[in-house]
Design a protein around this motif. Sequence first.
Motif, PDB file in Angstrom:
ATOM      1  N   PRO A 196     -20.344  53.776 -43.748  1.00 13.47           N
ATOM      2  CA  PRO A 196     -19.193  52.938 -44.068  1.00 13.47           C
ATOM      3  C   PRO A 196     -19.563  51.966 -45.183  1.00 13.47           C
ATOM      4  CG  PRO A 196     -20.188  52.260 -41.990  1.00 13.47           C
ATOM      5  CD  PRO A 196     -20.868  53.539 -42.395  1.00 13.47           C
ATOM      6  N   VAL A 197     -18.568  51.460 -45.880  1.00 10.27           N
ATOM      7  CA  VAL A 197     -18.769  50.680 -47.097  1.00 10.27           C
ATOM      8  C   VAL A 197     -18.259  49.255 -46.900  1.00 10.27           C
ATOM      9  CG1 VAL A 197     -18.210  50.498 -49.561  1.00 10.27           C
ATOM     10  CG2 VAL A 197     -18.524  52.762 -48.500  1.00 10.27           C
ATOM     11  N   VAL A 198     -19.045  48.276 -47.360  1.00 10.74           N
ATOM     12  CA  VAL A 198     -18.605  46.890 -47.434  1.00 10.74           C
ATOM     13  C   VAL A 198     -18.721  46.416 -48.882  1.00 10.74           C
ATOM     14  CG1 VAL A 198     -19.141  44.494 -46.826  1.00 10.74           C
ATOM     15  CG2 VAL A 198     -19.155  46.254 -45.060  1.00 10.74           C
ATOM     16  N   ILE A 199     -17.632  45.898 -49.419  1.00 12.50           N
ATOM     17  CA  ILE A 199     -17.693  45.164 -50.688  1.00 12.50           C
ATOM     18  C   ILE A 199     -17.880  43.702 -50.326  1.00 12.50           C
ATOM     19  CG2 ILE A 199     -16.441  44.486 -52.774  1.00 12.50           C
ATOM     20  CD1 ILE A 199     -14.899  47.156 -52.524  1.00 12.50           C
ATOM     21  N   TYR A 200     -18.994  43.123 -50.768  1.00 13.01           N
ATOM     22  CA  TYR A 200     -19.282  41.725 -50.413  1.00 13.01           C
ATOM     23  C   TYR A 200     -19.194  40.850 -51.654  1.00 13.01           C
ATOM     24  CZ  TYR A 200     -20.770  37.589 -48.162  1.00 13.01           C
ATOM     25  OH  TYR A 200     -20.756  36.314 -47.663  1.00 13.01           O
ATOM     26  N   ILE A 201     -18.333  39.830 -51.589  1.00 15.98           N
ATOM     27  CA  ILE A 201     -18.055  38.961 -52.731  1.00 15.98           C
ATOM     28  C   ILE A 201     -18.722  37.602 -52.474  1.00 15.98           C
ATOM     29  CG2 ILE A 201     -16.268  37.939 -54.164  1.00 15.98           C
ATOM     30  CD1 ILE A 201     -14.400  40.181 -53.204  1.00 15.98           C
ATOM     31  N   HIS A 202     -19.697  37.268 -53.300  1.00 19.14           N
ATOM     32  CA  HIS A 202     -20.493  36.061 -53.081  1.00 19.14           C
ATOM     33  C   HIS A 202     -19.680  34.796 -53.314  1.00 19.14           C
ATOM     34  CE1 HIS A 202     -20.904  34.732 -57.286  1.00 19.14           C
ATOM     35  NE2 HIS A 202     -20.999  36.012 -57.616  1.00 19.14           N
TER      36      HIS A 202
ATOM     37  N   GLY B 173     -15.415  41.619 -47.748  1.00 15.39           N
ATOM     38  CA  GLY B 173     -15.673  40.295 -47.203  1.00 15.39           C
ATOM     39  C   GLY B 173     -16.321  39.401 -48.224  1.00 15.39           C
ATOM     40  N   GLY B 174     -16.370  38.107 -47.898  1.00 14.51           N
ATOM     41  CA  GLY B 174     -17.025  37.165 -48.775  1.00 14.51           C
ATOM     42  C   GLY B 174     -17.050  35.783 -48.155  1.00 14.51           C
ATOM     43  N   ASP B 175     -17.888  34.925 -48.728  1.00  8.70           N
ATOM     44  CA  ASP B 175     -18.034  33.566 -48.211  1.00  8.70           C
ATOM     45  C   ASP B 175     -17.555  32.564 -49.244  1.00  8.70           C
ATOM     46  OD1 ASP B 175     -20.811  32.262 -49.571  1.00  8.70           O
ATOM     47  OD2 ASP B 175     -20.694  34.452 -49.567  1.00  8.70           O
ATOM     48  N   SER B 176     -16.938  31.476 -48.769  1.00 10.82           N
ATOM     49  CA  SER B 176     -16.509  30.366 -49.613  1.00 10.82           C
ATOM     50  C   SER B 176     -15.568  30.893 -50.699  1.00 10.82           C
ATOM     51  CB  SER B 176     -17.738  29.646 -50.175  1.00 10.82           C
ATOM     52  OG  SER B 176     -17.402  28.369 -50.657  1.00 10.82           O
TER      53      SER B 176
ATOM     54  N   GLY C  19     -15.912  33.491 -52.314  1.00  9.70           N
ATOM     55  CA  GLY C  19     -15.788  34.921 -52.038  1.00  9.70           C
ATOM     56  C   GLY C  19     -14.813  35.223 -50.917  1.00  9.70           C
ATOM     57  N   GLY C  20     -14.697  34.293 -49.950  1.00 13.12           N
ATOM     58  CA  GLY C  20     -13.673  34.442 -48.925  1.00 13.12           C
ATOM     59  C   GLY C  20     -12.290  34.288 -49.515  1.00 13.12           C
ATOM     60  N   ASN C  21     -12.139  33.322 -50.420  1.00 13.83           N
ATOM     61  CA  ASN C  21     -10.876  33.146 -51.133  1.00 13.83           C
ATOM     62  C   ASN C  21     -10.508  34.413 -51.892  1.00 13.83           C
ATOM     63  OD1 ASN C  21      -9.940  32.547 -54.134  1.00 13.83           O
ATOM     64  ND2 ASN C  21      -8.903  31.025 -52.857  1.00 13.83           N
ATOM     65  N   LEU C  22     -11.454  34.960 -52.638  1.00 16.90           N
ATOM     66  CA  LEU C  22     -11.180  36.155 -53.434  1.00 16.90           C
ATOM     67  C   LEU C  22     -10.856  37.359 -52.542  1.00 16.90           C
ATOM     68  CD1 LEU C  22     -13.888  35.591 -56.160  1.00 16.90           C
ATOM     69  CD2 LEU C  22     -11.424  35.768 -56.572  1.00 16.90           C
ATOM     70  N   THR C  23     -11.560  37.495 -51.435  1.00 20.96           N
ATOM     71  CA  THR C  23     -11.262  38.579 -50.498  1.00 20.96           C
ATOM     72  C   THR C  23      -9.831  38.479 -49.996  1.00 20.96           C
ATOM     73  OG1 THR C  23     -13.567  38.752 -49.781  1.00 20.96           O
ATOM     74  CG2 THR C  23     -11.893  39.601 -48.278  1.00 20.96           C
TER      75      THR C  23
ATOM     76  N   ILE D 161     -15.373  34.271 -44.576  1.00 19.13           N
ATOM     77  CA  ILE D 161     -16.429  33.362 -44.138  1.00 19.13           C
ATOM     78  C   ILE D 161     -16.232  32.009 -44.821  1.00 19.13           C
ATOM     79  CG2 ILE D 161     -18.916  32.990 -44.034  1.00 19.13           C
ATOM     80  CD1 ILE D 161     -19.287  36.031 -44.216  1.00 19.13           C
ATOM     81  N   TYR D 162     -15.870  31.001 -44.043  1.00 20.21           N
ATOM     82  CA  TYR D 162     -15.617  29.622 -44.493  1.00 20.21           C
ATOM     83  C   TYR D 162     -15.027  29.557 -45.906  1.00 20.21           C
ATOM     84  CZ  TYR D 162     -20.746  30.440 -44.963  1.00 20.21           C
ATOM     85  OH  TYR D 162     -21.985  30.986 -45.156  1.00 20.21           O
ATOM     86  N   GLY D 163     -13.881  30.237 -46.067  1.00 17.07           N
ATOM     87  CA  GLY D 163     -13.226  30.280 -47.363  1.00 17.07           C
ATOM     88  C   GLY D 163     -12.248  29.137 -47.586  1.00 17.07           C
ATOM     89  N   ALA D 164     -11.758  29.057 -48.831  1.00 12.73           N
ATOM     90  CA  ALA D 164     -10.686  28.130 -49.213  1.00 12.73           C
ATOM     91  C   ALA D 164      -9.453  28.976 -49.502  1.00 12.73           C
ATOM     92  CB  ALA D 164     -11.091  27.337 -50.448  1.00 12.73           C
TER      93      ALA D 164
END
Length: 296
Positions: A73-79, A149-152, A154-158, A180-183
């Motif tokens: 399976p594939v995850v695109i992770y956005i920093h 997925g993404g954090d901060s 990266g969460g916003n962009l996701t 993950i703790y996004g805006a």
Amino acid sequence: MLTPHEQDIIRRWNEFYLKPDQGSLLEQRKRLADYFEEFNANPPVIGAYHEGVQLKAELYADIAVPKGSAPFPVVIYIHGGAWTRGSSTTHRKLVKQFAEAGYLTIAPNYRLAPENPFPAGFDDCVFTSHWAAENAGRFGGDATRMAMGGDSAGGNLTAAVLPAIASSQRGPKFKAAILIYGAFDFVGLMAMAKGAVEPLAKAYLGANYPEALDDPRVSPIRAIKPGALPPTFIIAGTADGIVGESRTVADAISRAGIENELHILDDMPHAFMQMTELAGCRDGLRLMFDFLRRHV
């Protein structure tokens, strides 16, 4: 309760993270990368790690391949990094932890503001989604089983990219989202803490400030409606100044009838999901990978 060692990790992080920016932007980026070397220590051993894979002109990604037999399976992770700093390198260990858990993980180095203001980073993440659907098989990935997925930032962009792809009806299908703790609501953040948020918004949006604050690609809470997101995992910590954003977006996702899980972990600060010496980080990773196993 936090151990003394955990308290020290969080104290040192807060002293770094909450300190006013100093030096040029390039110096700030280097300072962040140097600091995160502590959190990138002792990464897991995985099948392969391909650095700087070119997706298109000016867009590269690191790709982490699990051990074992494909397809994965594939995850695109956005920093994360406030849209202006951070990279796949600052998040290298976390990217490898996704691969350790069995996911072919594609971490794009999207263009950063202010040199490349909105919508450059957003567009790069959309492009990465299409690229992954077409090319994941080259690295053993199964493009019918994808998550983002993404954090901060990266969460916003996701949270912004997935509804845009869903509404186009021409893009890849995603089975899960990780926030993950996004805006998620710039207008709300500006009302709460304009002095802290306005410089970030101006840097990210450039000439589009302030008109784009309401754009759902910037404030993705405005894009949430039935079908906008796949099942969604949301996590933050009580010691994070923007923890309210996670609660608010979870409420909006629930109102839209979208399956979701919200986890707010006691005493955890912003960026805790990269701090594996914290028990809260290890709990968060366990919860996240359990969610992915059930949905992807």
